[in-house]
Each structure stands twice: as structure tokens, then as C-alpha cells.
Design a protein around this motif. Structure first.
Motif, short mmCIF file in Angstrom:
data_model
loop_
_atom_site.label_atom_id
_atom_site.label_comp_id
_atom_site.label_asym_id
_atom_site.label_seq_id
_atom_site.Cartn_x
_atom_site.Cartn_y
_atom_site.Cartn_z
N ALA A 114 47.40 40.41 94.43
CA ALA A 114 47.35 41.16 92.92
C ALA A 114 48.58 42.35 93.10
N LEU A 115 48.58 43.04 94.06
CA LEU A 115 49.55 44.25 94.07
C LEU A 115 51.06 43.66 93.94
N GLN A 133 51.70 42.63 90.38
CA GLN A 133 51.82 43.83 89.52
C GLN A 133 53.36 44.30 90.10
N GLN A 153 55.67 42.16 88.21
CA GLN A 153 55.60 42.36 86.68
C GLN A 153 56.63 43.97 86.29
N TYR A 154 56.39 44.88 87.22
CA TYR A 154 56.98 45.98 87.11
C TYR A 154 58.64 45.87 87.23
#
Length: 179
Positions: A126-127, A130, A133-134
Motif C-alpha cells: 500500500a505504501l 501511494q 501515485q505521488y
């Protein structure tokens, strides 16, 4: 370009060729004996402006290319594109797939330590998603900034043309009144 189905050297070469075709050939270099001339300095300034405007698009293309190209090193996912690795992990942990069903069966027999390890792996995935996506948002932001710069540049040139036309019209009007 946008699928990890094509894995291998020929697909990677095709992706590279596609990006290079869109980007085009590099700009011509200024000869050393003319480097200090005003024309060369003007050329360098225009080239810097052009490069600043197109570099976000080139970066986005290169990012897409790297996400779907095969990897020549690594662990058990050797030679698999990053997006294929993400897809496999997402379907294992969060998807409705055969691998997810197998994983759920293994979870029922896990010890507390094994469950904690799986939870850490899910959190790491999940990290990682993220962070990806960032990075994509950063690329989009740079593309929007480049588009804004182009619009400002276009508007400035339109204003200059309007001023020039206004001055010309005023001069023509004065010249007609004098006659």
C-alpha cells in the motif's frame, strides 16, 4: 506501450523507439568558434525555453516506458515489468482471483508471527502504491506547469501583436488626418 503483456528485448526496444520518435532528434550544437556570438546566445536561450517546456512530457513518457519495460535484475520477479509485479501483488492481497483464494487459505493456517509478516507485506505494498501515485502526481503537476507556461507565452505574444497593431492603426489614423 501501456501494457506489460509484451515482455522482452524486442518490446523494450519498440517502447524506446516509440519514445525517441515522439521526442525527435536532438537540437544542433553550436560550433565552438561561434559560441560567443549573439546569435548563438539567442539560440541557446530559445533551446533552454523549448527544453523546459517539453521536458515534463518526455519525463512522463519515460516513466510510462520504465513501468512497462522488463527489468534485467531483481529477485523472484526478475525480468517482469513493475506494473506486472504490482498487479500480481494487488490481486494476491486485494483482488478476487485464484491467487487471492490460495493466499486466504494459507492465512487460516498461519501463526501470529506469519500473520504479522503478511500484514507488513500488505502495508508495504500500500505504501509503495501511494509513493508511485505521488510520483505520478508530481509528473502531472510539472506537465500542467509547462502547459501554463506555454499559454502565458502565447498570451504575451498575442498582447505584443495587439499593441503593435494598435500603434500601427493609430499611426495610420494620424497620417490620414494630416492629409
Amino acid at each position: 506501450m501501456f501494457t506489460s503483456d509484451g515482455v522482452g528485448r524486442e518490446y523494450d526496444l519498440a517502447r524506446t523507439t516509440f519514445v525517441n520518435t515522439i521526442v525527435g532528434l536532438p537540437d544542433a550544437a553550436v560550433p565552438k568558434n561561434q559560441a560567443s556570438s549573439p546569435a548563438a546566445q539567442s539560440y541557446a536561450l530559445l533551446k533552454q525555453e523549448k527544453d523546459a517546456l517539453i521536458s515534463p512530457a518526455i519525463t512522463a513518457l519515460a516513466n510510462i516506458q520504465s513501468n512497462y519495460s522488463s527489468i534485467s535484475h531483481g529477485s523472484e520477479y526478475n525480468n517482469r515489468p513493475i506494473m506486472a509485479q504490482y498487479a500480481q501483488q494487488v490481486t494476491r492481497y486485494f483482488g478476487d482471483s485464484e491467487e487471492n483464494l490460495k493466499w486466504n487459505k494459507v492465512l487460516t493456517a498461519q501463526t501470529s508471527r506469519g500473520l504479522l509478516i503478511e500484514q507488513v507485506k500488505m502495508n508495504a505494498l500500500a505504501l509503495s502504491l501511494q509513493a508511485k501515485q505521488y510520483r505520478e502526481y508530481e509528473i502531472m503537476e510539472s506537465q500542467i506547469a509547462a502547459l501554463l507556461a506555454q499559454e502565458i507565452r502565447k498570451n504575451e505574444s498575442l498582447k505584443l501583436a495587439a499593441r503593435s497593431n494598435s500603434i500601427r492603426a493609430t499611426n495610420n489614423q494620424i497620417a490620414n488626418e494630416i492629409r
